[in-house]
Design a protein around this motif. Structure first.
Motif, PDB file in Angstrom:
ATOM      1  N   ARG A 177       0.875  -1.405  -0.053  1.00  0.00           N
ATOM      2  CA  ARG A 177       0.042  -0.172  -0.075  1.00  0.00           C
ATOM      3  C   ARG A 177       0.856   1.097   0.098  1.00  0.00           C
ATOM      4  NH1 ARG A 177      -5.726  -0.286  -0.727  1.00  0.00           N
ATOM      5  NH2 ARG A 177      -6.117  -2.459  -0.085  1.00  0.00           N
ATOM      6  N   CYS A 178       0.410   2.141  -0.571  1.00  0.00           N
ATOM      7  CA  CYS A 178       1.124   3.461  -0.830  1.00  0.00           C
ATOM      8  C   CYS A 178       1.002   4.131   0.698  1.00  0.00           C
ATOM      9  CB  CYS A 178       0.374   4.402  -1.879  1.00  0.00           C
ATOM     10  SG  CYS A 178       1.396   6.089  -1.745  1.00  0.00           S
ATOM     11  N   ALA A 179       2.186   4.642   1.204  1.00  0.00           N
ATOM     12  CA  ALA A 179       2.181   5.124   2.536  1.00  0.00           C
ATOM     13  C   ALA A 179       1.388   6.527   2.465  1.00  0.00           C
ATOM     14  CB  ALA A 179       3.339   5.214   3.012  1.00  0.00           C
ATOM     15  N   VAL A 180       1.516   6.996   1.407  1.00  0.00           N
ATOM     16  CA  VAL A 180       0.849   8.501   1.123  1.00  0.00           C
ATOM     17  C   VAL A 180      -0.699   8.504   0.880  1.00  0.00           C
ATOM     18  CG1 VAL A 180       0.994  10.801  -0.041  1.00  0.00           C
ATOM     19  CG2 VAL A 180       3.071   9.584   0.611  1.00  0.00           C
ATOM     20  N   CYS A 181      -1.035   7.812   0.013  1.00  0.00           N
ATOM     21  CA  CYS A 181      -2.551   7.850  -0.511  1.00  0.00           C
ATOM     22  C   CYS A 181      -3.305   6.473  -0.040  1.00  0.00           C
ATOM     23  CB  CYS A 181      -2.781   8.049  -1.695  1.00  0.00           C
ATOM     24  SG  CYS A 181      -2.349   6.869  -3.020  1.00  0.00           S
ATOM     25  N   ASN A 182      -2.747   5.489   0.269  1.00  0.00           N
ATOM     26  CA  ASN A 182      -3.496   4.179   0.601  1.00  0.00           C
ATOM     27  C   ASN A 182      -3.800   3.448  -0.808  1.00  0.00           C
ATOM     28  OD1 ASN A 182      -4.399   2.122   2.380  1.00  0.00           O
ATOM     29  ND2 ASN A 182      -6.445   2.926   2.129  1.00  0.00           N
ATOM     30  N   GLY A 183      -3.134   3.779  -2.228  1.00  0.00           N
ATOM     31  CA  GLY A 183      -3.330   3.056  -3.117  1.00  0.00           C
ATOM     32  C   GLY A 183      -2.603   1.649  -3.125  1.00  0.00           C
ATOM     33  N   GLU A 184      -3.104   0.922  -4.025  1.00  0.00           N
ATOM     34  CA  GLU A 184      -2.206  -0.289  -4.282  1.00  0.00           C
ATOM     35  C   GLU A 184      -1.060  -0.149  -4.985  1.00  0.00           C
ATOM     36  OE1 GLU A 184      -4.482  -4.041  -4.638  1.00  0.00           O
ATOM     37  OE2 GLU A 184      -6.321  -2.864  -4.711  1.00  0.00           O
ATOM     38  N   THR A 189       5.177   0.866  -7.619  1.00  0.00           N
ATOM     39  CA  THR A 189       4.635   2.057  -8.200  1.00  0.00           C
ATOM     40  C   THR A 189       3.043   2.139  -7.492  1.00  0.00           C
ATOM     41  OG1 THR A 189       4.105   3.712  -9.534  1.00  0.00           O
ATOM     42  CG2 THR A 189       3.921   1.457 -10.538  1.00  0.00           C
ATOM     43  N   CYS A 190       2.527   3.197  -7.167  1.00  0.00           N
ATOM     44  CA  CYS A 190       1.285   3.278  -6.783  1.00  0.00           C
ATOM     45  C   CYS A 190       0.441   3.391  -7.764  1.00  0.00           C
ATOM     46  CB  CYS A 190       1.118   4.599  -5.804  1.00  0.00           C
ATOM     47  SG  CYS A 190      -0.364   4.933  -5.136  1.00  0.00           S
ATOM     48  N   ARG A 191      -0.759   2.657  -7.846  1.00  0.00           N
ATOM     49  CA  ARG A 191      -1.641   2.804  -8.805  1.00  0.00           C
ATOM     50  C   ARG A 191      -2.535   3.992  -9.017  1.00  0.00           C
ATOM     51  NH1 ARG A 191      -3.741  -3.474  -8.493  1.00  0.00           N
ATOM     52  NH2 ARG A 191      -1.874  -4.423  -9.417  1.00  0.00           N
ATOM     53  N   SER A 192      -2.547   4.818  -7.638  1.00  0.00           N
ATOM     54  CA  SER A 192      -3.363   5.979  -7.455  1.00  0.00           C
ATOM     55  C   SER A 192      -2.473   7.137  -7.704  1.00  0.00           C
ATOM     56  CB  SER A 192      -4.077   5.927  -6.393  1.00  0.00           C
ATOM     57  OG  SER A 192      -4.855   4.751  -5.958  1.00  0.00           O
ATOM     58  N   CYS A 193      -1.514   7.276  -7.088  1.00  0.00           N
ATOM     59  CA  CYS A 193      -0.625   8.401  -7.220  1.00  0.00           C
ATOM     60  C   CYS A 193       0.552   8.638  -8.052  1.00  0.00           C
ATOM     61  CB  CYS A 193      -0.723   9.193  -5.879  1.00  0.00           C
ATOM     62  SG  CYS A 193       0.694   8.505  -4.899  1.00  0.00           S
ATOM     63  N   SER A 194       1.064   7.199  -8.371  1.00  0.00           N
ATOM     64  CA  SER A 194       2.198   7.177  -9.267  1.00  0.00           C
ATOM     65  C   SER A 194       3.496   7.153  -8.435  1.00  0.00           C
ATOM     66  CB  SER A 194       2.183   7.667 -10.659  1.00  0.00           C
ATOM     67  OG  SER A 194       0.710   7.533 -11.263  1.00  0.00           O
TER      68      SER A 194
HETATM   69 ZN   LIG Z   1      -0.246   6.836  -3.675  1.00  0.00          ZN
END
Ligand SMILES: [Zn+2]
Length: 167
Positions: free
Chosen positions: A102-109, A137-142
């Motif tokens: 999980r992305c630490a910043v936005c919780n994206g996968e 890489t984060c799927r939401s915020c890259s």
């Molecule tokens: Zn993210």
């Protein structure tokens, strides 16, 4: 196997929220809203409320459909220990074999990216590219991640929690 708990974390516990994400937990960080909205979201998405606010905890714990945990401790280490103790074995803080999910910043996968693809973005310093093979890489915020020093620190933290505090 029971699926791992999902969390919603109140505004006072931002750094705990980031750590829980790195450990792979789907964690919402709730900032700037009313307690009522936090509770509504927790109920709707079946998330365990993590708070260090005694008032919010007292409000939420007895309510139908809500599960709240009062997190104590003044360091993230103590807070994580408090969460693990109260949620139970469903919370396993283990990074040794795992990978960031999980992305630490936005919780994206996060998804895995090879070195060549990571390099082609121009977003990763050459020194880091030389030292690591796998990137995420984060799927939401890259945003990009790799198993750097921060990861190592958390890994050590998870081991020390397991061996010293949870037995
Ligand atoms: Zn993210």
């Amino acid at each position: 196997m029971k699926s791992p708990p999902r969390f919603i974390v109140d505004a006072m516990l931002g750094s705990l929220a980031r750590k829980l994400r790195i450990f792979g937990f789907d964690t919402l960080y709730f900032v700037g809203g009313a307690d009522l909205d936090l509770e509504a979201l927790a109920e709707k998405e079946k998330r365990v409320i993590l708070t260090s606010d005694k008032r919010l905890f007292a409000r939420s714990e007895g309510r139908r459909g809500l599960h709240a945990i009062l997190v104590d401790g003044t360091t993230d280490r103590a807070r994580l220990r408090s969460v693990v103790r109260q949620v139970g074995p469903a919370v396993t803080l283990r990074l040794g074999r795992g990978r960031p999910s999980r992305c630490a910043v936005c919780n994206g996968e996060l998804e895995v990216v090879g070195r060549r693809d990571a390099a082609s973005t121009g977003m990763i310093p050459a020194k880091v590219l030389a030292r690591h093979r796998l990137f995420y890489t984060c799927r939401s915020c890259s945003r990009f991640y790799w198993r750097g020093k921060h990861w190592e620190r958390l890994r050590r933290l998870s081991y020390s929690l397991k061996t010293k505090d949870l037995t």
